[in-house]
Design an enzyme around this catalytic site. Sequence first.
Site, PDB file in Angstrom:
ATOM      1  N   GLU A  53       0.819  -1.211   0.000  1.00 20.93           N
ATOM      2  CA  GLU A  53       0.000   0.000   0.000  1.00 20.93           C
ATOM      3  C   GLU A  53       0.857   1.267   0.000  1.00 20.93           C
ATOM      4  O   GLU A  53       0.660   2.187   0.803  1.00 20.93           O
ATOM      5  CB  GLU A  53      -0.952  -0.005   1.202  1.00 20.93           C
TER       6      GLU A  53
ATOM      7  N   GLU B 174      -5.836  -8.462   0.016  1.00 20.13           N
ATOM      8  CA  GLU B 174      -6.334  -8.575   1.394  1.00 20.13           C
ATOM      9  C   GLU B 174      -7.829  -8.319   1.397  1.00 20.13           C
ATOM     10  O   GLU B 174      -8.297  -7.329   0.823  1.00 20.13           O
ATOM     11  CB  GLU B 174      -5.658  -7.554   2.324  1.00 20.13           C
TER      12      GLU B 174
END
Length: 527
Positions: free
Chosen positions: A151, A303
């Site tokens: 991220e 995720e």
Amino acid sequence: MADLSLLKPAGSKHSLSLPWDVKEDKHPLHTMPALRCVFLASVLLAAAATAAAALGVNWGTMSTRRLPPKVVTRLLTDNGFKKVKIFDADARTMEGLAGTGLETMVAVPNDLLAAVAADYARAKAWVHDNVTKYTGFDGGVDIRFVAVGNEPFLRAYNGAYDRVTVPALRNIQRALDEAGHGRNVKATVPVNADVYDSPPENPVPSAGRFRADVAGAMAEMVKLLNRSGAPLTVNIYPFLSLYGNDDFPLDYAFFDSNSGKAKPAPVIDGMINYTNVFDANFDTLVSALKRIGYGHLPVMIGEVGWPTDGDKHATAALAERFYSGLLRRLAARKGTPLRPGARIEVYLFGLIDEDAKSVAPGSFERHWGLFTFDGRPKFPLAPRGGGGGGNRPVMPVPARGVEYLSRRWCVLNPDAAAGDERIAGNVGYACERADCTALGYGSSCAGGGGMDARGNASYAFNAYWQAQGQAEAACDFQGLAVVVDDDPSRGACNFSVQVVGSGAAMAVAAARTVAVAAAMALLLVLL
């Protein structure tokens, strides 16, 4: 979190936030014998994995005391998982994965991105030390992906990695190619869903676009992924739509309406009706890709999951509901409205709870596991999300071969005076160094957990003592604590006994040294 808060269900006054986001018996020794249910639960998740053809799980290791890697990899294989994603390439973890046949995604941590981006020799060395070293021979690790950062474009990073992520991706893929891994191992970048949104004037998935400050980097990255044949990886968390937003319609976070209740009004986007955040989120990304000419690029879910403690919506019951719907959709290969029938590769988040994770995003961060810290399943799962026939939910297989510390607990001394001013400071000290998130508002030890202020203090002392490996000096707290043999757990509030496994090696601090934590002191207002 990305802000798609203007997207609203038809006829609703509430915003459908598509914050495509930022992340039996009480005692472990009394779990059911693992071998008694290995076959049943293995069939369960193996069926889910086979049906979805693309189901993996994230294995995080931010725990004060870690289970041995071989225990964890056996937990994975016992439960039918075929793929695993880790957040580094730690030697102990890699040794645990060796010879298991688990398809593995390793990772270049964010703090290495700048070095790998600036120096191709560093990228080559990283690939040699973390890919070549473990692959290409019988009994090695079956590495399929390298995650370049995690991220990195997250808003919270304030652009720290915006200029180094794409060069790092380019160098890692080049190094993989030159080392002969490029055909089988692809570099990707897991992005948070906050890299895309829809404009306020047209808040629907079909209007999806990349965030203005990273649009250029995303376009360049997508071009590289397309050229190498790698998917774009995105993390999607419907739970975060609910977190801190009481106006969010609960049912939109799930794949079905709650039984006995009316179905939620859909979000209408042309001819498409969206009834859940996941579909709307995913299709907003698809639209953003289409807008820059890569609408066909494969998208992998790095995720997705649901926590079980640390917030009023973080419960095992809601987690079971979420996973039931998710697994059903994966098994049916339903895809999303903009990608019907698509095979979507998914990594559940996560495998086990991690009690050393940062709680800056929320106390729930330490409770994402399908399994507890010691590998006990939290709720049943069904291969196709529930239903009749031979598809009933069953409990997954617990970890085998787990060794525990002694069956003892550290609690507040019954003789301690209720008004002793030292208690609050010592609780603060313990909770700064151990996991007390179960004591927070809406968590398992609050309210319905049946805990009073003295119980809160005992919980904090025990959490610290267990994290310190039950070292004698760690259960003192200026003479306020005592070790007991009777389990002090109450209702849903479980006082754990830690595992023998390797610790995150904090030296045993002098418990008499007090660091006052105001937030934890509030727990003792009843004293």
